[in-house]
Design a protein around this motif. Structure first.
Motif, PDB file in Angstrom:
ATOM      1  N   LEU A 114       7.681  45.815  -5.619  1.00 17.48           N
ATOM      2  CA  LEU A 114       8.502  46.917  -5.132  1.00 17.48           C
ATOM      3  C   LEU A 114       9.670  46.338  -4.348  1.00 17.48           C
ATOM      4  O   LEU A 114       9.474  45.466  -3.498  1.00 17.48           O
ATOM      5  N   TYR A 115      10.872  46.825  -4.632  1.00 18.41           N
ATOM      6  CA  TYR A 115      12.087  46.343  -3.967  1.00 18.41           C
ATOM      7  C   TYR A 115      12.794  47.499  -3.279  1.00 18.41           C
ATOM      8  O   TYR A 115      13.001  48.550  -3.896  1.00 18.41           O
ATOM      9  N   ALA A 116      13.176  47.310  -2.022  1.00 17.55           N
ATOM     10  CA  ALA A 116      14.015  48.256  -1.295  1.00 17.55           C
ATOM     11  C   ALA A 116      15.449  47.752  -1.428  1.00 17.55           C
ATOM     12  O   ALA A 116      15.737  46.599  -1.082  1.00 17.55           O
ATOM     13  N   LEU A 117      16.337  48.607  -1.944  1.00 17.72           N
ATOM     14  CA  LEU A 117      17.717  48.212  -2.200  1.00 17.72           C
ATOM     15  C   LEU A 117      18.679  48.960  -1.291  1.00 17.72           C
ATOM     16  O   LEU A 117      18.441  50.115  -0.939  1.00 17.72           O
ATOM     17  N   ASP A 118      19.790  48.302  -0.982  1.00 20.67           N
ATOM     18  CA  ASP A 118      20.788  48.918  -0.109  1.00 20.67           C
ATOM     19  C   ASP A 118      21.800  49.767  -0.877  1.00 20.67           C
ATOM     20  O   ASP A 118      22.839  50.149  -0.344  1.00 20.67           O
ATOM     21  N   MET A 119      21.508  50.048  -2.144  1.00 21.25           N
ATOM     22  CA  MET A 119      22.409  50.873  -2.954  1.00 21.25           C
ATOM     23  C   MET A 119      21.631  51.602  -4.034  1.00 21.25           C
ATOM     24  O   MET A 119      20.499  51.227  -4.357  1.00 21.25           O
ATOM     25  N   LEU A 141      16.811  44.553   0.313  1.00 21.33           N
ATOM     26  CA  LEU A 141      16.557  44.532   1.750  1.00 21.33           C
ATOM     27  C   LEU A 141      15.183  43.936   2.049  1.00 21.33           C
ATOM     28  O   LEU A 141      15.022  43.161   2.982  1.00 21.33           O
ATOM     29  N   GLU A 142      14.190  44.350   1.264  1.00 22.48           N
ATOM     30  CA  GLU A 142      12.808  43.846   1.400  1.00 22.48           C
ATOM     31  C   GLU A 142      12.116  43.993   0.063  1.00 22.48           C
ATOM     32  O   GLU A 142      12.520  44.808  -0.774  1.00 22.48           O
ATOM     33  N   GLU A 143      11.039  43.226  -0.110  1.00 18.46           N
ATOM     34  CA  GLU A 143      10.194  43.411  -1.284  1.00 18.46           C
ATOM     35  C   GLU A 143       8.738  43.276  -0.889  1.00 18.46           C
ATOM     36  O   GLU A 143       8.410  42.645   0.114  1.00 18.46           O
ATOM     37  N   ALA A 144       7.893  43.925  -1.670  1.00 19.82           N
ATOM     38  CA  ALA A 144       6.449  43.896  -1.430  1.00 19.82           C
ATOM     39  C   ALA A 144       5.752  43.691  -2.767  1.00 19.82           C
ATOM     40  O   ALA A 144       6.259  44.138  -3.808  1.00 19.82           O
ATOM     41  N   HIS A 145       4.596  43.032  -2.736  1.00 15.93           N
ATOM     42  CA  HIS A 145       3.841  42.746  -3.957  1.00 15.93           C
ATOM     43  C   HIS A 145       2.407  43.247  -3.838  1.00 15.93           C
ATOM     44  O   HIS A 145       1.809  43.173  -2.764  1.00 15.93           O
ATOM     45  N   LEU A 146       1.897  43.718  -4.937  1.00 14.44           N
ATOM     46  CA  LEU A 146       0.467  44.058  -5.084  1.00 14.44           C
ATOM     47  C   LEU A 146       0.014  43.428  -6.391  1.00 14.44           C
ATOM     48  O   LEU A 146       0.610  43.679  -7.433  1.00 14.44           O
ATOM     49  N   VAL A 147      -1.027  42.597  -6.314  1.00  8.57           N
ATOM     50  CA  VAL A 147      -1.527  41.924  -7.499  1.00  8.57           C
ATOM     51  C   VAL A 147      -2.889  42.496  -7.863  1.00  8.57           C
ATOM     52  O   VAL A 147      -3.755  42.640  -7.025  1.00  8.57           O
ATOM     53  N   GLY A 148      -3.054  42.815  -9.151  1.00  5.58           N
ATOM     54  CA  GLY A 148      -4.342  43.218  -9.694  1.00  5.58           C
ATOM     55  C   GLY A 148      -4.654  42.297 -10.859  1.00  5.58           C
ATOM     56  O   GLY A 148      -3.759  41.601 -11.371  1.00  5.58           O
ATOM     57  N   THR A 149      -5.899  42.265 -11.286  1.00  6.34           N
ATOM     58  CA  THR A 149      -6.297  41.395 -12.391  1.00  6.34           C
ATOM     59  C   THR A 149      -6.967  42.217 -13.483  1.00  6.34           C
ATOM     60  O   THR A 149      -7.451  43.319 -13.247  1.00  6.34           O
ATOM     61  N   TYR A 150      -6.964  41.642 -14.701  1.00  7.97           N
ATOM     62  CA  TYR A 150      -7.671  42.316 -15.798  1.00  7.97           C
ATOM     63  C   TYR A 150      -8.038  41.301 -16.862  1.00  7.97           C
ATOM     64  O   TYR A 150      -7.270  40.378 -17.160  1.00  7.97           O
ATOM     65  N   GLU A 151      -9.237  41.475 -17.418  1.00  9.18           N
ATOM     66  CA  GLU A 151      -9.710  40.705 -18.563  1.00  9.18           C
ATOM     67  C   GLU A 151     -10.358  41.694 -19.517  1.00  9.18           C
ATOM     68  O   GLU A 151     -11.155  42.545 -19.085  1.00  9.18           O
ATOM     69  N   LYS A 152     -10.005  41.618 -20.774  1.00 10.40           N
ATOM     70  CA  LYS A 152     -10.574  42.541 -21.764  1.00 10.40           C
ATOM     71  C   LYS A 152     -12.083  42.343 -21.867  1.00 10.40           C
ATOM     72  O   LYS A 152     -12.595  41.246 -21.659  1.00 10.40           O
ATOM     73  N   ALA A 153     -12.750  43.431 -22.219  1.00  7.72           N
ATOM     74  CA  ALA A 153     -14.202  43.364 -22.463  1.00  7.72           C
ATOM     75  C   ALA A 153     -14.466  42.440 -23.652  1.00  7.72           C
ATOM     76  O   ALA A 153     -13.671  42.388 -24.590  1.00  7.72           O
ATOM     77  N   ALA A 154     -15.568  41.725 -23.595  1.00  7.50           N
ATOM     78  CA  ALA A 154     -15.898  40.772 -24.670  1.00  7.50           C
ATOM     79  C   ALA A 154     -16.185  41.465 -25.971  1.00  7.50           C
ATOM     80  O   ALA A 154     -16.562  42.575 -26.056  1.00  7.50           O
TER      81      ALA A 154
END
Length: 154
Positions: A114-119, A141-154
């Motif tokens: 996610l990025y906060a922009l000045d315009m 202006l600022e940025e924030a990150h959220l990381v999730g993971t995924y692996e397909k079912a076998a």
């Protein structure tokens, strides 16, 4: 400090199947907080730096590109339509909508940035991630990150 969270998964936790190609392929719920003063718009990029194989990544696969989210936006519900004014870019499937995790092999990481922009950015059409990043240069202006993971079912 700008934050991005989800009620669907914890930071670095597994993304539920509903939000992947093995489920309904709908975007996860996301919440935004502490948008900095002076923010005119928000941008969101979701990508996977582990493609195609996390043991030997060769590229970053882009899942979602969104820009000009109003700065008062505090959340996007699961599978949500974008709020008025927000525009979508093109993901690596060539679509202008969310495309959920669908890794061919192994457990991948999915970065929700996610990025906060000045315009408010001009209408870029359906920009790629790279085109959006170029348009944002010098305006983050600022940025924030959220990381999730995924692996397909076998």
């Amino acid at each position: 400090m700008l934050t991005i969270t989800s009620t669907a998964f914890a930071p670095n936790g597994p993304i539920p199947k509903d939000h992947t190609c093995e489920g309904d392929d709908r975007s996860p719920p996301l919440a935004f907080a502490s948008v900095p003063p002076g923010t005119q718009s928000l941008a969101l990029i979701v990508d996977d730096p582990d493609a195609p194989d996390p043991r030997a990544p060769k590229r970053t696969w882009v899942h979602w590109v969104v820009y000009n989210l109003p700065p008062a936006t505090t959340a996007l519900s699961a599978g949500a339509e974008l709020p008025p004014g927000a525009l979508a870019g093109k993901n690596d499937w060539g679509r202008d909508v969310y495309g959920g995790p669908c890794p061919p092999i192994g457990r991948h990481r999915y970065f929700h940035k996610l990025y906060a922009l000045d315009m408010i950015l001009p209408d870029l059409g359906t920009p790629t991630k790279a085109e959006l990043e170029r348009a944002m240069e010098g305006h983050v202006l600022e940025e924030a990150h959220l990381v999730g993971t995924y692996e397909k079912a076998a």
